[in-house]
Scaffold this motif. Structure first.
Motif, PDB file in Angstrom:
ATOM      1  N   SER A   1       1.781  -9.232  -4.623  1.00 30.00           N
ATOM      2  CA  SER A   1       1.959  -8.634  -5.943  1.00 30.00           C
ATOM      3  C   SER A   1       2.673  -7.288  -5.841  1.00 30.00           C
ATOM      4  O   SER A   1       3.605  -7.006  -6.602  1.00 30.00           O
ATOM      5  CB  SER A   1       0.604  -8.460  -6.624  1.00 30.00           C
ATOM      6  N   ILE A   2       2.252  -6.471  -4.895  1.00 26.25           N
ATOM      7  CA  ILE A   2       2.895  -5.164  -4.692  1.00 26.25           C
ATOM      8  C   ILE A   2       4.356  -5.365  -4.318  1.00 26.25           C
ATOM      9  O   ILE A   2       5.251  -4.721  -4.874  1.00 26.25           O
ATOM     10  CB  ILE A   2       2.157  -4.358  -3.606  1.00 26.25           C
ATOM     11  N   ARG A   3       4.625  -6.254  -3.406  1.00 28.03           N
ATOM     12  CA  ARG A   3       5.996  -6.464  -2.946  1.00 28.03           C
ATOM     13  C   ARG A   3       6.875  -7.019  -4.046  1.00 28.03           C
ATOM     14  O   ARG A   3       8.026  -6.607  -4.184  1.00 28.03           O
ATOM     15  CB  ARG A   3       5.995  -7.400  -1.725  1.00 28.03           C
TER      16      ARG A   3
ATOM     17  N   LEU B   1      -3.800  -1.380  -6.787  1.00 26.00           N
ATOM     18  CA  LEU B   1      -3.748  -2.504  -5.849  1.00 26.00           C
ATOM     19  C   LEU B   1      -3.880  -2.032  -4.403  1.00 26.00           C
ATOM     20  O   LEU B   1      -4.578  -2.655  -3.599  1.00 26.00           O
ATOM     21  CB  LEU B   1      -2.444  -3.279  -6.023  1.00 26.00           C
ATOM     22  N   LEU B   2      -3.218  -0.932  -4.085  1.00 27.74           N
ATOM     23  CA  LEU B   2      -3.303  -0.409  -2.723  1.00 27.74           C
ATOM     24  C   LEU B   2      -4.723   0.055  -2.405  1.00 27.74           C
ATOM     25  O   LEU B   2      -5.211  -0.155  -1.296  1.00 27.74           O
ATOM     26  CB  LEU B   2      -2.309   0.735  -2.522  1.00 27.74           C
ATOM     27  N   ARG B   3      -5.396   0.684  -3.389  1.00 27.57           N
ATOM     28  CA  ARG B   3      -6.781   1.102  -3.178  1.00 27.57           C
ATOM     29  C   ARG B   3      -7.677  -0.113  -2.939  1.00 27.57           C
ATOM     30  O   ARG B   3      -8.544  -0.090  -2.062  1.00 27.57           O
ATOM     31  CB  ARG B   3      -7.290   1.889  -4.384  1.00 27.57           C
ATOM     32  N   GLU B   4      -7.467  -1.151  -3.731  1.00 27.08           N
ATOM     33  CA  GLU B   4      -8.262  -2.372  -3.553  1.00 27.08           C
ATOM     34  C   GLU B   4      -7.991  -3.003  -2.189  1.00 27.08           C
ATOM     35  O   GLU B   4      -8.908  -3.443  -1.506  1.00 27.08           O
ATOM     36  CB  GLU B   4      -7.940  -3.386  -4.658  1.00 27.08           C
ATOM     37  N   LEU B   5      -6.715  -3.022  -1.818  1.00 23.93           N
ATOM     38  CA  LEU B   5      -6.358  -3.572  -0.517  1.00 23.93           C
ATOM     39  C   LEU B   5      -6.999  -2.776   0.605  1.00 23.93           C
ATOM     40  O   LEU B   5      -7.559  -3.333   1.544  1.00 23.93           O
ATOM     41  CB  LEU B   5      -4.831  -3.564  -0.375  1.00 23.93           C
ATOM     42  N   LYS B   6      -6.955  -1.463   0.466  1.00 21.36           N
ATOM     43  CA  LYS B   6      -7.564  -0.583   1.458  1.00 21.36           C
ATOM     44  C   LYS B   6      -9.070  -0.823   1.511  1.00 21.36           C
ATOM     45  O   LYS B   6      -9.658  -0.886   2.589  1.00 21.36           O
ATOM     46  CB  LYS B   6      -7.257   0.866   1.095  1.00 21.36           C
ATOM     47  N   LYS B   7      -9.684  -0.970   0.351  1.00 18.78           N
ATOM     48  CA  LYS B   7     -11.125  -1.200   0.283  1.00 18.78           C
ATOM     49  C   LYS B   7     -11.492  -2.551   0.896  1.00 18.78           C
ATOM     50  O   LYS B   7     -12.503  -2.682   1.576  1.00 18.78           O
ATOM     51  CB  LYS B   7     -11.583  -1.151  -1.178  1.00 18.78           C
ATOM     52  N   ASP B   8     -10.633  -3.559   0.676  1.00 27.29           N
ATOM     53  CA  ASP B   8     -10.905  -4.895   1.203  1.00 27.29           C
ATOM     54  C   ASP B   8     -10.937  -4.947   2.719  1.00 27.29           C
ATOM     55  O   ASP B   8     -11.652  -5.747   3.303  1.00 27.29           O
ATOM     56  CB  ASP B   8      -9.843  -5.903   0.720  1.00 27.29           C
TER      57      ASP B   8
END
Length: 187
Positions: free
Chosen positions: A33-35, A178-185
């Motif tokens: 999604s980010i890309r 999204l990046l925060r969620e990815l980092k949290k995941d």
């Protein structure tokens, strides 16, 4: 950016007991999604840059110093933004699935911090320089356009800049979320 997606998929397939069952899928989905959003942004910036370069030669802007500087500022800010995004695309390719989880997480954290700098420092500076370049074009527009059309260009540009600023802010918030969620995941 297919390498990034492949990297995420390979990393997600690693046997790690730390990740929940759907964690790799979520990471891959968020990364894609980010890309995708970054790619759309690159295409829009590139098209705008090409149009401005065409406009530069169409109106023979090189004959007027103020118009040249204004257009060069506009083109330069777009080009610099595209280069910055390309650099980040290249840096993500350095994420290897065979790295240790700790190394991978550290690289992702660095990527996240660098995106913060890009989104909160570089983007506003480039946006302001783009607007300054446009403002430098206004005297030439006033001189060469009818009064009514000049008024239209003047006022509509400010409305467009306002909505563009809001759109950029919303997109930055979404990307950072999204990046925060990815980092949290992955933590």
């Amino acid at each position: 950016m297919n390498n990034y997606n492949e990297l995420k998929e390979q990393w997600g397939r690693r046997s790690q007991s730390i990740l929940p069952a759907n964690g790799a899928t979520e990471i891959i989905k968020k990364g894609k999604s980010i890309r995708r959003k970054q790619l759309i942004g690159q295409v829009v910036l590139g098209a705008t840059c090409i149009l401005l370069i065409g406009f530069f030669f169409y109106i023979s802007a090189y004959t007027n110093k103020t118009v040249s500087i204004g257009l060069i500022l506009m083109i330069g800010s777009l080009t610099l933004r595209m280069l910055v995004e390309s650099f980040f695309t290249f840096s993500i390719k350095n994420f290897r699935p065979d790295e240790t989880l700790h190394t991978y997480i550290e690289k992702l954290k660095r990527y996240y911090k660098s995106r913060l700098v890009i989104n909160y420092l570089v983007t506003p500076i480039l946006f302001i320089s783009y607007i300054v370049g446009f403002i430098m074009l206004l005297p030439a527009f006033k001189q060469n356009l009818s009064a009514g059309f000049y008024q239209y260009v003047f006022y509509s540009s400010w409305v467009i800049f306002f909505f563009l600023a809001v759109l950029i802010a919303v997109q930055i918030r979404k990307e950072l979320s999204l990046l925060r969620e990815l980092k949290k995941d992955i933590e």
